[in-house]
Design a protein around this motif. Structure first.
Motif, PDB file in Angstrom:
ATOM      1  N   SER A 151     -14.076   2.320   9.629  1.00 53.35           N
ATOM      2  CA  SER A 151     -13.234   3.102   9.067  1.00 53.35           C
ATOM      3  C   SER A 151     -12.320   3.048   7.977  1.00 53.35           C
ATOM      4  N   TYR A 152     -12.565   3.933   6.975  1.00 53.72           N
ATOM      5  CA  TYR A 152     -11.775   3.704   5.643  1.00 53.72           C
ATOM      6  C   TYR A 152     -11.286   4.797   4.983  1.00 53.72           C
ATOM      7  N   ARG A 153     -10.368   4.518   4.285  1.00 53.51           N
ATOM      8  CA  ARG A 153      -9.513   5.667   3.454  1.00 53.51           C
ATOM      9  C   ARG A 153     -10.286   5.276   2.007  1.00 53.51           C
ATOM     10  N   HIS A 200     -13.756   9.592   2.903  1.00 49.10           N
ATOM     11  CA  HIS A 200     -13.347   8.703   3.836  1.00 49.10           C
ATOM     12  C   HIS A 200     -14.295   8.639   4.726  1.00 49.10           C
ATOM     13  N   ALA A 201     -13.868   7.508   5.823  1.00 47.32           N
ATOM     14  CA  ALA A 201     -14.859   7.344   7.054  1.00 47.32           C
ATOM     15  C   ALA A 201     -14.078   7.296   8.187  1.00 47.32           C
ATOM     16  N   LEU A 202     -14.407   7.803   9.470  1.00 50.36           N
ATOM     17  CA  LEU A 202     -13.906   7.438  10.535  1.00 50.36           C
ATOM     18  C   LEU A 202     -14.850   6.521  11.497  1.00 50.36           C
ATOM     19  N   ILE A 245      -9.499  -0.471   4.851  1.00 56.44           N
ATOM     20  CA  ILE A 245     -10.778  -0.628   5.375  1.00 56.44           C
ATOM     21  C   ILE A 245     -10.676  -1.453   6.744  1.00 56.44           C
ATOM     22  N   TYR A 270     -14.724  13.463   5.739  1.00 54.30           N
ATOM     23  CA  TYR A 270     -14.570  12.204   6.276  1.00 54.30           C
ATOM     24  C   TYR A 270     -16.077  12.196   7.049  1.00 54.30           C
TER      25      TYR A 270
END
Lengths: 244, 244
Positions: A9-11, A56-58, A87, A238
Motif C-alpha cells: 500500500s502506498y501514498r 496511490h495503492a491499497l 510505503i 488508487y
C-alpha cells in the motif's frame, strides 16, 4: 531461489510513480533498495503494472526471487522497518516458482475518490479529486452501466500507447457515497493506459451535465479519444486490488 | 468595525500549533497573514483555544474585527485563495460586536482517531494513533463511562498548568468503529491542558489490559497525574466542534 510475493500500500504523492525511471524517486526503486539493505541482493522486483506519479495503492502486488532464508511471512515486517512511512508492505508469502505478478493477473480493481464540496479538505488535498460543482450521481451511475461488458476501449486510452489489443472487459463499477466523499470502484480484466482516469473524467462530465448517460455507448463505438471526457487527476486514483 | 467569525479546518502536521509563537509557523499566524494580504489590516485573531503542534481541527472557531466591506459570507472563499491547502476556512459569518470566540464557548468536542492494525497505513501516518496491540473495545467503552459527569480532572491535566478550577463536565464519549479505524468523540463544557490526550491514553491502557475499567473512578478521585495513563500522541487528535 524462493519466489516472494508482497502486497503493498502506498501514498503516491511524493513519488514519480511505480516504475524505476531516471527523473525521480519511484516506489519500485525504494522497495528494491529496502530489500538490498535487508539481504544484500539487488532483486528484480516485478509489479502487477505501473502506476502514474501521484497515484496511490491499497494493494499493489509484486514479486521477486531471493536466496535469503527469511521466512516468507516475516518479509513484510522486515521490509517495513526499512521503508518510509508512505510505503507499507501489508502481506508477504512464498509463491510457486512460475508465479509472475504481471503475466498471471486475471483482473484488477481501481478506486477513485471524489470530494464534492464547496471547500477543499485540508486532509484530502492529494488524496481525492475535489469538485466544487454539484454532481448528478443518478446520471453518473446510469452512465457507468454503459461501460460494463467487453468493448474496444480505444476512446478511453491515452494517445501514444502501443498495445496489441484495446479490447477489455469491465465487470463492475460500484458507487459508495459517505457524505461529501464518494468512492467509485472499477473492476475489470485489465485496463488500458489512463483508462480509469478517462472513464472517471467522462463520468464527471456526465455528472455536471456536459455529457448524457446515453452518450457512453456512442463514445465507445466512435473509438475517438477526443469524444471521451477529460483525464481525471492522478491523485484521486488508487490501485485497490490485483486478482490472480 | 464588523466582527467576523470563521470556522477553520486544518491539518496540524506542518505547524507548531494554533497560537502565534516565536519558534515556528503557527496556524493563527498564517491566517492573520492571509487577512492582511486581503485587507491590509493586521487583525487580532481570537481562537476558541489553542491546539498543540500536530493536532488537527475539523471546526476550530475564531473571530476578528475588520473595517473591510467584504460581505461576511464571502470571507471564507477570499481567505482560502490566500491560504495553504492544509488550512481551509469552511464558513464565515458576521457576529454581534460582543461575540468572543474564547469567552463565549459553552462546550467543545474533540475526536481521537485510532488505527488498530499490525501494519501502519501510508495514508494515516500523521492522522491517527497507530496501535499494533489488540484492544478490548468493550472494556474501553465501560471505562469511558467513568469519565462522564462533573469531576475534578486534575489527574488528567499536564503538569505545570496554572488554572483557577480543574472541575469540568464531560457530557458524552462516543465510539465509532469502521474496520481497523476507530473514532472516539469526547464532548464536554471544557477541557484542561492535554486532558483529551490523557483520557485517551488512559482508555488505551484499559484497552490492552494494564488498567481496568473500574480504575477510572479511583484515578479521578486520586487527583494524581501519575496514576492516569500516558498522554496519547497529538497527531491522532482533532478539535471537532466548538459550541456557543
Amino acid at each position: 531461489m524462493r519466489n516472494i510475493q508482497i502486497i503493498i500500500s502506498y501514498r503516491g504523492t511524493s513519488y514519480c510513480g511505480w516504475q524505476v525511471q531516471p527523473n525521480g524517486v519511484t516506489i519500485q526503486e525504494v522497495i528494491i533498495r529496502a530489500i538490498k539493505e535487508l539481504t544484500g541482493e539487488t532483486v528484480n522486483l516485478t509489479g502487477s503494472g505501473r502506476t502514474d506519479a501521484g497515484v496511490h495503492a491499497l494493494g499493489q502486488s509484486a514479486n521477486f526471487f531471493t536466496a535469503s532464508t527469511i521466512p516468507p511471512e516475516v518479509w513484510y515486517r522486515a521490509l517495513n522497518t526499512r521503508l518510509p512511512v508512505d510505503i507499507r508492505v501489508i502481506r508477504s508469502r512464498e509463491c510457486p516458482p512460475d508465479f509472475h505478478s504481471r503475466y498471471n493477473t486475471i483482473g484488477k480493481s481501481y478506486l477513485y475518490k471524489i470530494l464534492e464540496s464547496p471547500v477543499a479538505s485540508p486532509f484530502l488535498a492529494d488524496l481525492a479529486f475535489h469538485i466544487t460543482r454539484t454532481l448528478d450521481w443518478g446520471a453518473m451511475e446510469e452512465a457507468a452501466a454503459g461501460f460494463l461488458g467487453e468493448h474496444d476501449f480505444s476512446a478511453f486510452m491515452a494517445s501514444g500507447s502501443a498495445i496489441k489489443s484495446t479490447v477489455r472487459t469491465i465487470t463492475d463499477i460500484s458507487f459508495i457515497k459517505r457524505g461529501e466523499l464518494s468512492e467509485i470502484t472499477f473492476t475489470g480484466n485489465g485496463f488500458l493506459y489512463n483508462m480509469v482516469r478517462i472513464m472517471m473524467g467522462t463520468l464527471y462530465e456526465v455528472g455536471y451535465g456536459r455529457l448524457k448517460p446515453q452518450d457512453i455507448k456512442a463514445i465507445i463505438a466512435g473509438k475517438d479519444r477526443n469524444k471521451a471526457g477529460v483525464t481525471a487527476p492522478a491523485h484521486g486514483l488508487y490501485l485497490k486490488e490485483v486478482y490472480y
